[in-house]
Design a protein around this motif. Sequence first.
Motif, PDB file in Angstrom:
ATOM      1  N   CYS A  54       0.887   7.254  -6.414  1.00  0.00           N
ATOM      2  CA  CYS A  54      -0.312   8.029  -6.763  1.00  0.00           C
ATOM      3  C   CYS A  54      -0.167   9.486  -6.357  1.00  0.00           C
ATOM      4  O   CYS A  54      -0.552  10.398  -7.102  1.00  0.00           O
ATOM      5  CB  CYS A  54      -1.545   7.424  -6.105  1.00  0.00           C
ATOM      6  SG  CYS A  54      -2.079   5.857  -6.824  1.00  0.00           S
TER       7      CYS A  54
ATOM      8  N   ARG B 146       0.549   4.083  -2.791  1.00  0.00           N
ATOM      9  CA  ARG B 146       0.096   5.386  -2.263  1.00  0.00           C
ATOM     10  C   ARG B 146       1.084   6.479  -2.663  1.00  0.00           C
ATOM     11  O   ARG B 146       0.703   7.537  -3.159  1.00  0.00           O
ATOM     12  CB  ARG B 146      -0.039   5.291  -0.754  1.00  0.00           C
ATOM     13  CG  ARG B 146      -0.474   6.563  -0.099  1.00  0.00           C
ATOM     14  CD  ARG B 146      -0.572   6.385   1.436  1.00  0.00           C
ATOM     15  NE  ARG B 146      -0.973   7.623   2.031  1.00  0.00           N
ATOM     16  CZ  ARG B 146      -0.120   8.589   2.388  1.00  0.00           C
ATOM     17  NH1 ARG B 146       1.170   8.430   2.226  1.00  0.00           N
ATOM     18  NH2 ARG B 146      -0.581   9.711   2.913  1.00  0.00           N
ATOM     19  N   THR B 147       2.364   6.231  -2.442  1.00  0.00           N
ATOM     20  CA  THR B 147       3.404   7.200  -2.780  1.00  0.00           C
ATOM     21  C   THR B 147       3.388   7.497  -4.275  1.00  0.00           C
ATOM     22  O   THR B 147       3.465   8.661  -4.692  1.00  0.00           O
ATOM     23  CB  THR B 147       4.787   6.678  -2.346  1.00  0.00           C
ATOM     24  OG1 THR B 147       4.764   6.473  -0.932  1.00  0.00           O
ATOM     25  CG2 THR B 147       5.891   7.654  -2.705  1.00  0.00           C
TER      26      THR B 147
ATOM     27  N   GLU C   8      -5.160  12.729  -1.630  1.00  0.00           N
ATOM     28  CA  GLU C   8      -5.711  11.513  -1.031  1.00  0.00           C
ATOM     29  C   GLU C   8      -6.917  11.911  -0.197  1.00  0.00           C
ATOM     30  O   GLU C   8      -6.893  12.911   0.514  1.00  0.00           O
ATOM     31  CB  GLU C   8      -4.646  10.859  -0.151  1.00  0.00           C
ATOM     32  CG  GLU C   8      -5.073   9.577   0.491  1.00  0.00           C
ATOM     33  CD  GLU C   8      -3.945   8.935   1.284  1.00  0.00           C
ATOM     34  OE1 GLU C   8      -3.969   7.716   1.454  1.00  0.00           O
ATOM     35  OE2 GLU C   8      -3.028   9.672   1.736  1.00  0.00           O
TER      36      GLU C   8
ATOM     37  N   LEU D  17      -7.457   2.375  -3.193  1.00  0.00           N
ATOM     38  CA  LEU D  17      -6.651   1.308  -2.599  1.00  0.00           C
ATOM     39  C   LEU D  17      -7.339   0.799  -1.344  1.00  0.00           C
ATOM     40  O   LEU D  17      -7.833   1.586  -0.545  1.00  0.00           O
ATOM     41  CB  LEU D  17      -5.264   1.826  -2.184  1.00  0.00           C
ATOM     42  CG  LEU D  17      -4.402   2.515  -3.216  1.00  0.00           C
ATOM     43  CD1 LEU D  17      -3.092   2.961  -2.585  1.00  0.00           C
ATOM     44  CD2 LEU D  17      -4.141   1.607  -4.380  1.00  0.00           C
TER      45      LEU D  17
ATOM     46  N   PHE E 192      -7.709   8.389  -4.420  1.00  0.00           N
ATOM     47  CA  PHE E 192      -6.830   9.392  -4.998  1.00  0.00           C
ATOM     48  C   PHE E 192      -7.594  10.118  -6.092  1.00  0.00           C
ATOM     49  O   PHE E 192      -8.195   9.494  -6.965  1.00  0.00           O
ATOM     50  CB  PHE E 192      -5.544   8.741  -5.517  1.00  0.00           C
ATOM     51  CG  PHE E 192      -4.797   8.085  -4.403  1.00  0.00           C
ATOM     52  CD1 PHE E 192      -3.894   8.811  -3.648  1.00  0.00           C
ATOM     53  CD2 PHE E 192      -5.052   6.770  -4.059  1.00  0.00           C
ATOM     54  CE1 PHE E 192      -3.249   8.225  -2.575  1.00  0.00           C
ATOM     55  CE2 PHE E 192      -4.411   6.170  -2.995  1.00  0.00           C
ATOM     56  CZ  PHE E 192      -3.505   6.902  -2.242  1.00  0.00           C
TER      57      PHE E 192
ATOM     58  N   LEU F 134       0.825  -1.203   0.000  1.00  0.00           N
ATOM     59  CA  LEU F 134       0.000   0.000   0.000  1.00  0.00           C
ATOM     60  C   LEU F 134       0.862   1.257   0.000  1.00  0.00           C
ATOM     61  O   LEU F 134       0.579   2.196  -0.750  1.00  0.00           O
ATOM     62  CB  LEU F 134      -0.937  -0.004   1.216  1.00  0.00           C
ATOM     63  CG  LEU F 134      -1.986   1.098   1.186  1.00  0.00           C
ATOM     64  CD1 LEU F 134      -3.333   0.555   1.582  1.00  0.00           C
ATOM     65  CD2 LEU F 134      -1.606   2.238   2.085  1.00  0.00           C
ATOM     66  N   HIS F 135       1.913   1.270   0.786  1.00  0.00           N
ATOM     67  CA  HIS F 135       2.776   2.453   0.867  1.00  0.00           C
ATOM     68  C   HIS F 135       3.377   2.801  -0.495  1.00  0.00           C
ATOM     69  O   HIS F 135       3.407   3.970  -0.892  1.00  0.00           O
ATOM     70  CB  HIS F 135       3.880   2.245   1.907  1.00  0.00           C
ATOM     71  CG  HIS F 135       4.848   3.383   1.967  1.00  0.00           C
ATOM     72  ND1 HIS F 135       4.542   4.597   2.551  1.00  0.00           N
ATOM     73  CD2 HIS F 135       6.112   3.504   1.478  1.00  0.00           C
ATOM     74  CE1 HIS F 135       5.583   5.416   2.426  1.00  0.00           C
ATOM     75  NE2 HIS F 135       6.539   4.768   1.785  1.00  0.00           N
TER      76      HIS F 135
ATOM     77  N   HIS G  58      -8.396   4.187   0.596  1.00  0.00           N
ATOM     78  CA  HIS G  58      -7.648   5.366   0.154  1.00  0.00           C
ATOM     79  C   HIS G  58      -8.130   5.716  -1.250  1.00  0.00           C
ATOM     80  O   HIS G  58      -8.054   4.883  -2.156  1.00  0.00           O
ATOM     81  CB  HIS G  58      -6.152   5.065   0.101  1.00  0.00           C
ATOM     82  CG  HIS G  58      -5.580   4.623   1.402  1.00  0.00           C
ATOM     83  ND1 HIS G  58      -4.770   5.425   2.160  1.00  0.00           N
ATOM     84  CD2 HIS G  58      -5.704   3.451   2.090  1.00  0.00           C
ATOM     85  CE1 HIS G  58      -4.408   4.771   3.249  1.00  0.00           C
ATOM     86  NE2 HIS G  58      -4.961   3.569   3.232  1.00  0.00           N
TER      87      HIS G  58
END
Length: 122
Positions: A10, A7-8, A18, A39, A29, A3-4, A27
């Motif tokens: 995106c 996430r980063t 976010e 996510l 985006f 996920l990290h 999450h």
Amino acid sequence: MDLHTVRTYCLEKKGAIEDFPFGGDIHVFKICGKMFALLSNRDGILHISLKCEPEVCEILREQYPAIKPGYHLNKRHWNTIEADGSIPTEEIFGMIDRSYQLVFKGLKKAERERITNSLRIK
């Protein structure tokens, strides 16, 4: 893929933010209020939902068993990827890029220009 990492990736997109409109475990985006990626962790597996052209959605679903019609989304225009390691990371990043570009192109001209111009100033 975790996920990290997603996430980063995106959040590195121009104008991306976010949000958590569906609760703290999903999450979302967005760019100018329009979603380009979602996510979530379900059953210990990262799920990534991305917008896509309908004809490309079908091709990707045929190519990868881990890609399904969008979970709780328009199944014609969205795919949900189970990030189980069966799809190369670069391929997933390409799908995120495609989703972002589709949403970006659909923005009003003034919104696109605002995002593009705000990045030049920095």
